[in-house]
Design a protein around this motif. Structure first.
Motif, PDB file in Angstrom:
ATOM      1  N   ASP A 127       2.046   0.887   4.177  1.00  7.19           N
ATOM      2  CA  ASP A 127       1.762   2.245   3.414  1.00  7.19           C
ATOM      3  C   ASP A 127       3.412   2.544   3.558  1.00  7.19           C
ATOM      4  O   ASP A 127       4.236   2.288   4.206  1.00  7.19           O
ATOM      5  CB  ASP A 127       0.606   2.920   4.138  1.00  7.19           C
ATOM      6  CG  ASP A 127       0.741   3.387   5.554  1.00  7.19           C
ATOM      7  OD1 ASP A 127       2.095   3.406   6.037  1.00  7.19           O
ATOM      8  OD2 ASP A 127      -0.106   3.266   6.168  1.00  7.19           O
ATOM      9  N   ARG A 135      -8.764   1.953   0.994  1.00  3.77           N
ATOM     10  CA  ARG A 135      -7.327   2.007   1.400  1.00  3.77           C
ATOM     11  C   ARG A 135      -6.758   2.979   0.352  1.00  3.77           C
ATOM     12  O   ARG A 135      -5.518   3.343   0.757  1.00  3.77           O
ATOM     13  CB  ARG A 135      -6.693   0.629   1.727  1.00  3.77           C
ATOM     14  CG  ARG A 135      -7.150  -0.064   2.743  1.00  3.77           C
ATOM     15  CD  ARG A 135      -6.070  -1.026   3.122  1.00  3.77           C
ATOM     16  NE  ARG A 135      -5.399  -1.912   2.132  1.00  3.77           N
ATOM     17  CZ  ARG A 135      -6.009  -3.174   1.901  1.00  3.77           C
ATOM     18  NH1 ARG A 135      -7.308  -3.623   2.886  1.00  3.77           N
ATOM     19  NH2 ARG A 135      -5.522  -3.921   1.154  1.00  3.77           N
ATOM     20  N   GLN A 153      -4.210   6.270   8.217  1.00  2.00           N
ATOM     21  CA  GLN A 153      -3.886   5.114   9.205  1.00  2.00           C
ATOM     22  C   GLN A 153      -3.390   5.750  10.413  1.00  2.00           C
ATOM     23  O   GLN A 153      -3.743   5.025  11.660  1.00  2.00           O
ATOM     24  CB  GLN A 153      -2.951   4.057   8.625  1.00  2.00           C
ATOM     25  CG  GLN A 153      -2.486   3.022   9.384  1.00  2.00           C
ATOM     26  CD  GLN A 153      -3.425   1.695   9.720  1.00  2.00           C
ATOM     27  OE1 GLN A 153      -4.093   1.453   8.627  1.00  2.00           O
ATOM     28  NE2 GLN A 153      -3.410   1.204  10.733  1.00  2.00           N
ATOM     29  N   ASP A 199       0.824  -1.177  -0.056  1.00  4.32           N
ATOM     30  CA  ASP A 199      -0.237  -0.064   0.024  1.00  4.32           C
ATOM     31  C   ASP A 199       0.691   1.249  -0.039  1.00  4.32           C
ATOM     32  O   ASP A 199       0.544   2.414   0.446  1.00  4.32           O
ATOM     33  CB  ASP A 199      -0.724   0.006   1.138  1.00  4.32           C
ATOM     34  CG  ASP A 199      -2.007  -0.969   1.296  1.00  4.32           C
ATOM     35  OD1 ASP A 199      -2.550  -1.411   0.086  1.00  4.32           O
ATOM     36  OD2 ASP A 199      -2.288  -1.702   2.112  1.00  4.32           O
ATOM     37  N   ASN A 243      -5.751   6.376   1.827  1.00  2.79           N
ATOM     38  CA  ASN A 243      -4.712   6.078   2.760  1.00  2.79           C
ATOM     39  C   ASN A 243      -3.353   5.952   2.103  1.00  2.79           C
ATOM     40  O   ASN A 243      -2.464   6.690   2.677  1.00  2.79           O
ATOM     41  CB  ASN A 243      -5.114   5.159   3.841  1.00  2.79           C
ATOM     42  CG  ASN A 243      -3.818   4.628   4.795  1.00  2.79           C
ATOM     43  OD1 ASN A 243      -3.449   5.591   5.881  1.00  2.79           O
ATOM     44  ND2 ASN A 243      -3.131   3.779   4.543  1.00  2.79           N
ATOM     45  N   LEU A 259     -10.674   1.295   5.843  1.00  2.00           N
ATOM     46  CA  LEU A 259      -9.317   0.645   5.434  1.00  2.00           C
ATOM     47  C   LEU A 259      -9.637  -1.056   5.587  1.00  2.00           C
ATOM     48  O   LEU A 259      -8.710  -1.676   5.048  1.00  2.00           O
ATOM     49  CB  LEU A 259      -8.282   0.878   6.576  1.00  2.00           C
ATOM     50  CG  LEU A 259      -8.031   2.265   6.821  1.00  2.00           C
ATOM     51  CD1 LEU A 259      -7.141   2.586   7.866  1.00  2.00           C
ATOM     52  CD2 LEU A 259      -7.438   3.058   5.462  1.00  2.00           C
TER      53      LEU A 259
END
Length: 616
Positions: free
Chosen positions: A321, A430, A441, A292, A433, A450
């Motif tokens: 992420d 997501r 997050q 991510d 994010n 999410l």
């Protein structure tokens, strides 16, 4: 999946679906007998704002951290040096850990390394005007390494570390082949900045890029620590920062939003893309990526490019992420140690020259987290030889929020799916994010958006399989070919690949985007698995742009960013399609009217809309 999807037949296949993932066992490095060596020094001291002159007269500034002996004084010996080049103001991040700061320097310093952290040209305390990975900045990066190589406190052996901007700087520095550079450890670096993050699919990123440009510019306005001692230099640095804001940052954003040259691919982005110089990188490289992450697409491309040339390279890709990947959060879950421990092992072997015969046996070339099974999979390559393409056809008409179409390897039902533009598509995902670097997050970790993509799926058309009878394992980039028509001739497809659980929960695995007028395909630069297109390459130039004619139906290949995932038996594979992805992407102002009209997906034997996945 036997390369053909069938209806769920027996619960016993669930167990079989989890056995063949080839996981990397947790704690593999520890089980081999390797342990991180203990600290040798109890303290450290930092010399701030050392002058590092460049060949054009600009002076960069660096902070040097050295270990201290029992007397509190710096050790009197030459040490291997770890160099980090940052754009986020070393005075704000130096000595910190987590987020964009990466691993804390004290871990390596206490084990006998010197740490040199340098503000890039035009950022922090360094002079000059910022150019964001310009050719001049790449030259600076090589010069900084050579400067560290030649200092009296250096033993001449240099490594580089750091995430994000600092990771990209490592690749550019290595491409200059500076004296003394022995190894690098880039976390979450880019490969092709235009396609990776600036304008994924051809629309302008308005989630991360403005935040990033603002962060660099704002951090640079903090007065340098040496300003009181060198008022002329301090004032000159402030003037340089104001020039950066007025001559580079603001005009770049404005021109991109207005659809001028920065909205298109070209020399500006080629100069700033590590993939353009990766064939000149030959030092051992350890990469960390995230599924991510902002550079979900780019980091594996760097790995494959180095691996093909035989450069010693390893990569771990986790469920992270950008902020998580930068901090190394959860890296130990892959089984090879924490971020600091991995850096120590890598640099001890390649920078200090300490033999580590078990390194390659303990850590395979590539390890990734498999979504769906929560396992770690070890492979030799990202686009591995054991992959084969699985192509599914979109079938029937999907009605947004009401009824899905289907994904099949059988006969196709002719249909048309009309998607009205919904400018809030993407907000509860997501993706929101991911393309704000992980801020969502950080602010609201329990945000249901999410964990479940169902709400966002109501804003577009979905196509899904029947429940699977055998596992479908995906590894790598994906291509969605959508036969498209639109009355305006333009618009953008946002495609999400998802896992639908038996209870209806929808897990977003990955996504991709494509502006319809930028659909021209460069087959020579595209990627194929057994002759099937899995990663299309579009020019994204002004001259290649071609809106659809009135009534025209044409295929649009959408590059869906790479992932590693398993759709388990009893689950469904879903493709969800929208016409927006906010706050990630927005069209330039001149193109906005053409995106506010419905788009149509055609599914029929004549117009075979498909999705092709590399599977194993």
């Amino acid at each position: 999946m036997g390369r053909r999807i069938t209806v769920l037949t027996t619960v016993a296949l669930v167990a079989a679906g989890l056995v063949a993932t080839g996981p990397a066992p947790a704690g593999a490095a520890a089980e081999s007998g390797w342990q991180p060596r203990p600290a040798r020094f109890d303290g450290s001291t930092t010399r701030t704002d050392l002058r590092i002159p460049m060949d054009d007269g600009v002076v960069l500034r660096g902070d040097l951290t050295l270990p201290t002996g029992a007397d509190g004084e710096p050790v009197d010996r030459r040490l291997p040096v770890i160099v980090t080049i940052t754009a986020y103001n070393k005075s704000a991040t130096g000595g910190a850990a987590g987020g964009l700061a990466g691993a804390p320097p004290d871990y390596l310093v206490s084990r006998g390394y010197a740490q040199l952290t340098v503000d890039a040209r035009g950022t922090g305390s360094s002079g000059g005007v910022w150019g964001a990975f310009s050719r001049r900045e790449a030259k600076d990066a090589g010069a900084v390494v050579e400067w560290a190589h030649s200092r009296r406190w250096s033993n001449g052996r240099v490594g580089m570390s750091g995430p994000s901007y600092m990771g990209i700087s490592q690749l550019f520095a290595a491409s200059r082949k500076p004296a003394g550079l022995r190894a690098i450890f880039p976390q979450v670096p880019a490969a092709d900045v235009y396609r990776d993050v600036v304008a994924s699919g051809g629309q302008v990123d308005v989630g991360f890029i403005p935040l990033w440009l603002g962060l660099v510019t704002g951090a640079g306005l903090v007065p340098p620590a040496y300003g009181a001692e060198e008022p002329e230099s301090g004032f000159g640095t402030l003037v340089d920062r104001l020039m950066t804001a007025t001559t580079f940052t603001a005009p770049l954003l404005t021109d991109a939003v207005l659809g001028r040259d920065p909205a298109y691919d070209g020399r500006f982005y080629r100069d700033r893309s590590p993939i353009e110089v990766i064939d000149r990188v030959d030092v051992p490289t350890f990469l960390v990526g995230g599924q991510d992450d902002l550079f979900q697409r780019g980091t594996p491309m760097v790995f494959d490019a180095l691996r093909r040339r035989g450069v010693p390279v390893k990569m771990v890709v986790g469920p992270w992420d950008h902020l998580q990947g930068s901090a190394g959060t959860g890296l130990e879950d892959a089984g090879y140690g924490t971020l600091s421990e991995l850096q120590l092992r890598w640099f001890d072997h390649y920078v200090r020259g300490k033999a580590d015969p078990a390194l390659d046996a303990d850590i395979p070339p590539m390890t990734y987290y498999e979504q769906g099974t929560d396992r770690w999979v070890s492979k030799g390559q990202w686009l591995a030889r054991d992959l084969e393409p699985t192509t599914l056809r979109l079938s029937g008409s999907a009605v947004p929020a009401l009824s899905p179409g289907s994904l099949t390897q059988g006969e196709v039902t002719t249909g048309e799916s009309v998607l009205p533009p919904v400018p809030v598509s993407g907000l509860c995902t997501r993706s929101a994010n991911q393309w704000t670097a992980g801020i969502m997050q950080q602010v609201w970790a329990d945000n249901p958006c999410l964990r479940d993509n169902r709400l966002n799926d109501l804003t577009g058309a979905v196509f899904e399989t029947e429940p699977l009878a055998s596992p479908l394992r995906i590894q790598g980039p994906i291509n969605a070919r959508l036969f498209t028509s639109t009355p305006s001739g333009d618009g953008m497809w946002s495609v999400t690949v998802e896992d639908v659980a038996p209870d209806g929960t929808v897990d977003r695995l990955t996504g991709g985007w494509q502006v319809i007028s930028h659909r021209a395909l460069d087959r020579a630069r595209s990627t194929y698995v057994d002759g099937a297109l899995v990663q299309p390459w579009h020019p994204f130039t002004r001259t290649a742009r071609a809106p659809l004619a009135d009534g025209e139906v044409a295929p649009v290949d959408v590059e869906v960013f790479p992932t590693g995932a398993a759709i388990r038996p009893g689950h469904r594979l879903r493709v969800s399609v929208q016409a927006f992805d906010v706050p990630h992407l927005l069209p330039p102002v001149p193109d906005l009217p053409s995106t506010l009209v419905p788009l149509t997906i055609h599914t029929s034997p004549r117009h075979p809309s498909t999705i092709t996945l590399p599977t194993r």
